[in-house]
Design an enzyme around this catalytic site. Structure first.
Site, PDB file in Angstrom:
ATOM      1  N   ARG A  50       0.850  -1.211   0.000  1.00  0.00           N
ATOM      2  CA  ARG A  50       0.000   0.000   0.000  1.00  0.00           C
ATOM      3  C   ARG A  50       0.873   1.243   0.000  1.00  0.00           C
ATOM      4  NH1 ARG A  50      -1.966   1.650   4.668  1.00  0.00           N
ATOM      5  NH2 ARG A  50      -2.570  -0.430   5.345  1.00  0.00           N
ATOM      6  N   TYR A 102     -17.171  15.383 -15.679  1.00  0.00           N
ATOM      7  CA  TYR A 102     -17.520  13.964 -15.669  1.00  0.00           C
ATOM      8  C   TYR A 102     -18.602  13.723 -14.603  1.00  0.00           C
ATOM      9  CZ  TYR A 102     -17.034   8.960 -15.051  1.00  0.00           C
ATOM     10  OH  TYR A 102     -17.290   7.634 -14.944  1.00  0.00           O
ATOM     11  N   ASP A 174      -8.496  18.008 -15.079  1.00  0.00           N
ATOM     12  CA  ASP A 174      -8.710  16.620 -15.490  1.00  0.00           C
ATOM     13  C   ASP A 174      -8.261  16.518 -16.946  1.00  0.00           C
ATOM     14  OD1 ASP A 174      -9.787  14.234 -16.516  1.00  0.00           O
ATOM     15  OD2 ASP A 174     -11.432  14.238 -15.066  1.00  0.00           O
ATOM     16  N   LYS A 199      -8.831   5.251 -19.406  1.00  0.00           N
ATOM     17  CA  LYS A 199      -9.146   5.694 -20.765  1.00  0.00           C
ATOM     18  C   LYS A 199      -7.888   5.625 -21.632  1.00  0.00           C
ATOM     19  CE  LYS A 199     -12.955   6.337 -18.532  1.00  0.00           C
ATOM     20  NZ  LYS A 199     -13.417   7.586 -17.964  1.00  0.00           N
TER      21      LYS A 199
HETATM   22  C1  LIG Z   1     -13.974   8.049 -16.677  1.00  0.00           C
HETATM   23  C2  LIG Z   1     -13.616   9.392 -16.186  1.00  0.00           C
HETATM   24  C3  LIG Z   1     -13.389   9.644 -14.829  1.00  0.00           C
HETATM   25  C4  LIG Z   1     -13.541   8.565 -13.769  1.00  0.00           C
HETATM   26  O1  LIG Z   1     -12.592   7.559 -13.933  1.00  0.00           O
HETATM   27  P1  LIG Z   1     -12.822   5.988 -13.552  1.00  0.00           P
HETATM   28  O2  LIG Z   1     -11.535   5.391 -13.954  1.00  0.00           O
HETATM   29  O3  LIG Z   1     -13.998   5.521 -14.353  1.00  0.00           O
HETATM   30  O4  LIG Z   1     -13.090   5.942 -12.097  1.00  0.00           O
HETATM   31  C5  LIG Z   1     -13.009  10.927 -14.454  1.00  0.00           C
HETATM   32  N1  LIG Z   1     -12.889  11.925 -15.376  1.00  0.00           N
HETATM   33  C6  LIG Z   1     -13.118  11.723 -16.682  1.00  0.00           C
HETATM   34  C7  LIG Z   1     -12.968  12.829 -17.646  1.00  0.00           C
HETATM   35  C8  LIG Z   1     -13.492  10.449 -17.130  1.00  0.00           C
HETATM   36  O5  LIG Z   1     -13.735  10.258 -18.438  1.00  0.00           O
END
Ligand SMILES: *Cc1c(COP(=O)(O)O)cnc(C)c1O
Length: 382
Positions: A50, A102, A174, A199
């Protein structure tokens, strides 16, 4: 050593560490929960996974090099990264955030943050003055996404960072949609970059992961403390998958973008398609900001078709492209924001933003673009 981005994707800025002297070219998966202490008061640098794990640290090194920060932390999901980040704040603090964030991030701010005494004001961050107007005495964080999902609106990171500095706020960007291959928010004045590495960074629709990267030693120390305390760290195997994914990030991003541009041009010629949203369109008001702050426009495309029936027909009739949530993988996916990613946003707000039954969002994959267009053509028109 060469520090151009393609090389950094494959190696990081420095040569990969040879931790176990085997010379393994692919960094090993250290699938161990704990590590032996040589003697009392001594450590190999690894005590418990961890806190430290060699595979996760190797991944963090590469992501930190790509975003050009001082520290990168890997989390089990993007939402785990957002949660850890918001734990920096105290009851009574205030956040100014993009209204188009998001959906999961909005849900977190509106439920758990609210319960913990942290209030958020959502504004359209494509207009810098909206951000300035929303600042309150207790504002501690500005949290933006650019481009936004699904309407692809652009925020000017540099201008917003000036407001953040003037008001002693942390600016969070983000960067999931463009990735450090196309946009480096820390270089533009942001303090923290966030990723859903699920992603584009991982890129193969096969794992979940998240990142926080910062260029502040002080923020890094706070985040390291929170992370070891809440424990949402990325597992060794998932760290390895993301590390492998990133080795082709530069190649994939170029192909996603090349395909997206062709699909945008084709969609614009279709009678059944009413409007197309893509950050790289020359007619966008924000095109100059996009060009100033990044080197590309990515692979995400949204479009309005003429009728809700047409939208539903497309979702039913696509064959190569798949109807699924998520984005950024090598496989092309289409989602229905009105009923999926943005279902939790109040109906009036959805409609006001153009998120209606005629809007579809496509994550353009790296398949042959002619096959993608042929699939769209039969789904839209036949
Ligand atoms: C998918 C996404 C998230 C959240 O991420 P997870 O890996 O699904 O928890 C946050 N911000 C954006 C822009 C996203 O596309």
């Amino acid at each position: 050593m060469n520090k151009n981005v393609g090389t950094v994707c494959v190696h990081g800025k420095k040569q990969r560490r040879n931790v176990d002297n085997t010379g393994a070219v692919s960094f090993p998966i250290y699938q161990s929960a704990t590590f032996v202490h040589p003697a009392f008061g001594e450590s190999t640098g690894f005590d418990y996974s961890r806190l430290q794990n060699p595979t996760r640290e190797e991944l963090e090194r590469v992501v930190n090099d790509l975003e050009e920060g001082v520290d990168a932390l890997a989390f089990s999901t993007g939402m785990a990264a957002v949660t850890a980040l918001l734990d920096i704040l105290e009851p009574g603090d205030h956040i100014v955030a993009t209204d188009d964030l998001y959906g999961g991030t909005i849900r977190l701010m509106e439920s758990i943050c609210k319960k913990n005494g942290i209030k958020t004001t959502f504004v359209e961050t494509d207009k810098v003055e909206n951000v300035e107007k929303a600042i309150e005495k207790n504002t501690k964080m500005i949290y933006i996404e650019t481009p936004t999902n699904p309407m692809m609106k652009i925020a000017d990171i540099e201008e917003i960072s000036k407001i953040a500095k003037k008001n002693s706020c942390i600016l969070v960007v983000d960067n999931t949609f463009l990735t450090p291959y196309f946009q480096k928010p820390l270089k533009l004045g942001a303090d923290v970059v966030l990723h859903s590495a699920t992603k584009y960074l991982a890129g193969h629709n096969d794992t979940l992961a998240g990142f926080l990267v910062t260029n502040s030693q002080e923020i890094s120390e706070k985040l390291r403390f929170i992370t070891k305390t809440i424990g949402a760290c990325l597992s060794p195997f998932d760290s390895w998958l993301v590390l492998r994914g990133i080795k082709t990030l530069h190649i994939r991003m170029e192909q996603h973008q090349k395909n997206a541009k062709k699909i945008v041009e084709w969609l614009k010629t279709q009678k059944a398609v009413v409007s197309v949203y893509y950050p790289g369109l020359e007619e966008n008001e924000s095109i100059e900001v996009s060009k100033k702050q990044g080197t590309g426009f990515g692979g995400m495309v949204s479009f309005h078709v003429d009728t809700p029936e047409r939208a539903k027909k497309i979702l039913k009739d696509i064959k190569l492209i798949q109807f699924a949530e998520s984005l950024g993988g090598v496989e092309s996916l289409i989602t229905y924001p009105m009923f999926q990613t943005h279902a939790d946003v109040p109906l009036e707000e959805r409609l006001a933003r153009g998120i209606n039954e005629c809007l579809l969002r496509m994550s353009v994959g790296i398949e042959d673009v002619n096959d993608l267009i042929e699939d769209l053509d039969q789904a839209i028109n036949k």
